[in-house]
Design a protein around this motif. Sequence first.
Motif, PDB file in Angstrom:
ATOM      1  N   LEU A  70       0.840  -1.208   0.000  1.00 23.58           N
ATOM      2  CA  LEU A  70       0.000   0.000   0.000  1.00 23.58           C
ATOM      3  C   LEU A  70       0.868   1.247   0.000  1.00 23.58           C
ATOM      4  CD1 LEU A  70      -2.860   1.271   0.390  1.00 23.58           C
ATOM      5  CD2 LEU A  70      -2.422   1.181   2.831  1.00 23.58           C
ATOM      6  N   GLU A  71       1.916   1.179   0.818  1.00 24.03           N
ATOM      7  CA  GLU A  71       2.830   2.324   0.928  1.00 24.03           C
ATOM      8  C   GLU A  71       3.475   2.647  -0.424  1.00 24.03           C
ATOM      9  OE1 GLU A  71       4.313   5.359   3.036  1.00 24.03           O
ATOM     10  OE2 GLU A  71       2.974   3.816   3.829  1.00 24.03           O
ATOM     11  N   THR A  72       3.968   1.603  -1.101  1.00 20.41           N
ATOM     12  CA  THR A  72       4.620   1.833  -2.402  1.00 20.41           C
ATOM     13  C   THR A  72       3.603   2.322  -3.428  1.00 20.41           C
ATOM     14  OG1 THR A  72       4.373  -0.510  -2.819  1.00 20.41           O
ATOM     15  CG2 THR A  72       6.554   0.219  -2.140  1.00 20.41           C
ATOM     16  N   GLU A  73       2.395   1.744  -3.370  1.00 19.40           N
ATOM     17  CA  GLU A  73       1.354   2.172  -4.308  1.00 19.40           C
ATOM     18  C   GLU A  73       1.040   3.656  -4.116  1.00 19.40           C
ATOM     19  OE1 GLU A  73      -0.634   0.551  -6.683  1.00 19.40           O
ATOM     20  OE2 GLU A  73       0.893  -1.012  -6.616  1.00 19.40           O
ATOM     21  N   ARG A  74       0.935   4.018  -2.835  1.00 21.87           N
ATOM     22  CA  ARG A  74       0.628   5.416  -2.506  1.00 21.87           C
ATOM     23  C   ARG A  74       1.724   6.340  -3.006  1.00 21.87           C
ATOM     24  NH1 ARG A  74      -0.241   5.720   3.579  1.00 21.87           N
ATOM     25  NH2 ARG A  74      -2.335   4.909   3.781  1.00 21.87           N
ATOM     26  N   THR A  75       2.976   5.915  -2.761  1.00 18.00           N
ATOM     27  CA  THR A  75       4.100   6.749  -3.205  1.00 18.00           C
ATOM     28  C   THR A  75       4.078   6.900  -4.715  1.00 18.00           C
ATOM     29  OG1 THR A  75       5.250   5.588  -1.456  1.00 18.00           O
ATOM     30  CG2 THR A  75       6.544   7.121  -2.740  1.00 18.00           C
ATOM     31  N   ASN A  76       3.809   5.792  -5.412  1.00 18.58           N
ATOM     32  CA  ASN A  76       3.764   5.851  -6.869  1.00 18.58           C
ATOM     33  C   ASN A  76       2.649   6.773  -7.349  1.00 18.58           C
ATOM     34  OD1 ASN A  76       5.880   4.174  -7.155  1.00 18.58           O
ATOM     35  ND2 ASN A  76       4.662   2.311  -7.438  1.00 18.58           N
ATOM     36  N   ALA A  77       1.498   6.658  -6.693  1.00 23.22           N
ATOM     37  CA  ALA A  77       0.334   7.409  -7.142  1.00 23.22           C
ATOM     38  C   ALA A  77       0.498   8.903  -6.915  1.00 23.22           C
ATOM     39  CB  ALA A  77      -0.913   6.902  -6.429  1.00 23.22           C
ATOM     40  N   THR A  78       1.230   9.269  -5.858  1.00 23.19           N
ATOM     41  CA  THR A  78       1.325  10.684  -5.523  1.00 23.19           C
ATOM     42  C   THR A  78       2.601  11.328  -6.043  1.00 23.19           C
ATOM     43  OG1 THR A  78       2.339  10.119  -3.422  1.00 23.19           O
ATOM     44  CG2 THR A  78      -0.045  10.399  -3.433  1.00 23.19           C
ATOM     45  N   GLN A  79       3.346  10.588  -6.845  1.00 26.97           N
ATOM     46  CA  GLN A  79       4.671  11.062  -7.246  1.00 26.97           C
ATOM     47  C   GLN A  79       4.620  12.385  -8.008  1.00 26.97           C
ATOM     48  OE1 GLN A  79       6.690   7.975  -9.306  1.00 26.97           O
ATOM     49  NE2 GLN A  79       8.302   7.888  -7.772  1.00 26.97           N
ATOM     50  N   ASN A  81       2.224  14.695  -8.239  1.00 22.84           N
ATOM     51  CA  ASN A  81       1.252  15.698  -7.823  1.00 22.84           C
ATOM     52  C   ASN A  81       1.682  16.266  -6.478  1.00 22.84           C
ATOM     53  OD1 ASN A  81      -1.021  17.094  -6.968  1.00 22.84           O
ATOM     54  ND2 ASN A  81      -2.375  15.745  -8.124  1.00 22.84           N
ATOM     55  N   SER A  82       2.050  17.543  -6.459  1.00 22.37           N
ATOM     56  CA  SER A  82       2.634  18.101  -5.237  1.00 22.37           C
ATOM     57  C   SER A  82       1.605  18.151  -4.107  1.00 22.37           C
ATOM     58  CB  SER A  82       3.170  19.505  -5.515  1.00 22.37           C
ATOM     59  OG  SER A  82       2.105  20.364  -5.841  1.00 22.37           O
ATOM     60  N   GLU A  83       0.358  18.362  -4.428  1.00 25.01           N
ATOM     61  CA  GLU A  83      -0.685  18.421  -3.400  1.00 25.01           C
ATOM     62  C   GLU A  83      -0.828  17.074  -2.700  1.00 25.01           C
ATOM     63  OE1 GLU A  83      -5.290  19.660  -3.498  1.00 25.01           O
ATOM     64  OE2 GLU A  83      -4.004  20.679  -4.943  1.00 25.01           O
ATOM     65  N   LEU A  84      -0.864  16.037  -3.553  1.00 27.58           N
ATOM     66  CA  LEU A  84      -1.000  14.688  -2.997  1.00 27.58           C
ATOM     67  C   LEU A  84       0.248  14.293  -2.218  1.00 27.58           C
ATOM     68  CD1 LEU A  84      -2.724  12.765  -5.902  1.00 27.58           C
ATOM     69  CD2 LEU A  84      -3.716  13.430  -3.727  1.00 27.58           C
ATOM     70  N   ASP A  86       2.078  16.242  -0.470  1.00 29.49           N
ATOM     71  CA  ASP A  86       1.953  16.878   0.846  1.00 29.49           C
ATOM     72  C   ASP A  86       1.045  16.068   1.756  1.00 29.49           C
ATOM     73  OD1 ASP A  86       3.619  18.862   0.214  1.00 29.49           O
ATOM     74  OD2 ASP A  86       2.103  20.420  -0.110  1.00 29.49           O
ATOM     75  N   LEU A  87      -0.083  15.639   1.192  1.00 26.68           N
ATOM     76  CA  LEU A  87      -1.023  14.834   1.985  1.00 26.68           C
ATOM     77  C   LEU A  87      -0.355  13.542   2.445  1.00 26.68           C
ATOM     78  CD1 LEU A  87      -4.354  15.188   0.019  1.00 26.68           C
ATOM     79  CD2 LEU A  87      -3.872  15.980   2.327  1.00 26.68           C
ATOM     80  N   GLU A  88       0.379  12.938   1.543  1.00 31.86           N
ATOM     81  CA  GLU A  88       1.084  11.696   1.854  1.00 31.86           C
ATOM     82  C   GLU A  88       2.057  11.921   3.015  1.00 31.86           C
ATOM     83  OE1 GLU A  88       1.065   8.676   0.958  1.00 31.86           O
ATOM     84  OE2 GLU A  88       3.066   7.895   1.339  1.00 31.86           O
ATOM     85  N   ASN A  89       2.775  13.038   2.946  1.00 33.83           N
ATOM     86  CA  ASN A  89       3.722  13.342   4.017  1.00 33.83           C
ATOM     87  C   ASN A  89       2.997  13.600   5.327  1.00 33.83           C
ATOM     88  OD1 ASN A  89       5.939  13.008   2.451  1.00 33.83           O
ATOM     89  ND2 ASN A  89       6.070  15.166   1.848  1.00 33.83           N
ATOM     90  N   ASN A  90       1.814  14.221   5.231  1.00 33.28           N
ATOM     91  CA  ASN A  90       1.018  14.440   6.436  1.00 33.28           C
ATOM     92  C   ASN A  90       0.624  13.124   7.079  1.00 33.28           C
ATOM     93  OD1 ASN A  90       1.043  17.157   6.386  1.00 33.28           O
ATOM     94  ND2 ASN A  90      -0.989  17.416   5.467  1.00 33.28           N
ATOM     95  N   ILE A  91       0.219  12.168   6.241  1.00 34.60           N
ATOM     96  CA  ILE A  91      -0.179  10.856   6.761  1.00 34.60           C
ATOM     97  C   ILE A  91       1.001  10.196   7.458  1.00 34.60           C
ATOM     98  CG2 ILE A  91      -0.839   8.519   6.085  1.00 34.60           C
ATOM     99  CD1 ILE A  91      -2.521   9.731   3.877  1.00 34.60           C
ATOM    100  N   LYS A  92       2.167  10.286   6.827  1.00 33.46           N
ATOM    101  CA  LYS A  92       3.369   9.673   7.397  1.00 33.46           C
ATOM    102  C   LYS A  92       3.701  10.297   8.751  1.00 33.46           C
ATOM    103  CE  LYS A  92       5.997   7.878   3.524  1.00 33.46           C
ATOM    104  NZ  LYS A  92       7.000   8.229   2.530  1.00 33.46           N
ATOM    105  N   GLU A  93       3.614  11.615   8.803  1.00 33.30           N
ATOM    106  CA  GLU A  93       3.930  12.330  10.038  1.00 33.30           C
ATOM    107  C   GLU A  93       2.947  11.934  11.144  1.00 33.30           C
ATOM    108  OE1 GLU A  93       6.607  14.108  10.307  1.00 33.30           O
ATOM    109  OE2 GLU A  93       6.189  14.617  12.411  1.00 33.30           O
ATOM    110  N   ALA A  94       1.664  11.888  10.758  1.00 24.68           N
ATOM    111  CA  ALA A  94       0.634  11.541  11.750  1.00 24.68           C
ATOM    112  C   ALA A  94       0.842  10.129  12.264  1.00 24.68           C
ATOM    113  CB  ALA A  94      -0.749  11.682  11.118  1.00 24.68           C
ATOM    114  N   ASN A  95       1.167   9.203  11.370  1.00 26.28           N
ATOM    115  CA  ASN A  95       1.413   7.824  11.784  1.00 26.28           C
ATOM    116  C   ASN A  95       2.598   7.735  12.732  1.00 26.28           C
ATOM    117  OD1 ASN A  95      -0.661   6.520  10.580  1.00 26.28           O
ATOM    118  ND2 ASN A  95       0.461   5.985   8.723  1.00 26.28           N
TER     119      ASN A  95
END
Lengths: 242, 128
Positions: A70-79, A81-84, A86-95
């Motif tokens: 899931l993590e790799t898929e997410r990284t690939n999907a958001t590669q 798009n800067s907005e996405l 940021d969201l991805e990084n937010n999720i990582k930080e929150a986790n």
Amino acid sequence: MTDKKMISLILGCMCILLSAGIAIQVRTIGGIGTSTGSNSTENQLRDAILKTKENYDNLYEALEKAEVKLETERTNATQNNSELTDLENNIKEANKQLGLTEVTGEGVIVTLNDSTVPLTGSTILSDPNDYLIHYEDIISIINELKNAGAEAISINGQRIVANSVIKCDGTVIKVNGQKIGTPFVISAIGMQETLAQVNRYYGYLWKMKNEWNLDVSFERTKNPITIPKYTGTIKFNYAQSQ
Amino acid sequence: MIVIAIILGCVIGAVIGINAPVIPYTYSTFLAIAVVAALDSVFGGIRSVLKKNFDLVVFITGFFCNSILSIALTYLGQKLNIDIYLAALLVFVGRMFTNLTIIRLHYIDKWKEAKAQKQAKPKAIEEK
């Protein structure tokens, strides 16, 4: 002669198979650390528990693999798009803050063990409870570590998160619902200089060592320590943000 | 030579077994029943050697077929929720005891014969 050679060769191969089978079986059972009891119900229950535990381990492994995917898929999907991203990084930080990811860093290790001083049973004043580590001791040490700026704490591999419970459970202590026993190895990640204050003169750890003669040790590790992630679930059913 | 092969095989097998990876607990029942079946075949083989009707083909097929069949039956039993492996165990261990008894009796007979011969020999010399 060739016939005899043939027979001995085949017998030898069979003996290899047979003794290898026996050795593997003995090691399998020995690794579990149980012996066959005399009670058949007890054996069946133990068998069921061991099988369930193994099933759980397998499923947990599969879950971890799925999470990595899931993590790799997410990284690939958001590669792209800067907005996405940021969201991805937010999720990582929150986790990370929730304790849902494994973290590594400099820190200290506190080991708590029951007293090695022999119990003097002659006097009324000597209480065996004074020679043991209690859950209050662990809570106090964790409190001091948090106060000293620990960012991540684990006890015997159990991550301490916001809703972790440290509870007395007879002869063992329950952390996150999992039973743990002595020695209690408390790892904490944070700035070593401030965390070292836990080991200060007349602090709780000092008292445990010098006043109550418990077998405790404090170590500033040279290598970075790794603290595992919280394996339970965090659920909010009633608390809702405005 | 056969004895050497058996001992060597046992030692090599034990070494392999100690270094081999541990199997999951769920499958340990299968391995256990296969080991018992193989042991039964071995005792059966020893008996047939003593009875002088040892057949290598019968022995080898018995060794492997018994193991595989017992595993298959245990698996079937798990699917049907009935402990078939207990029946297999009963048969194998029961036969093992029978074979052990036959082996024991064979050696007791031999020993008795040897003893009788020893007692008979001095007499024969005296008579001469």
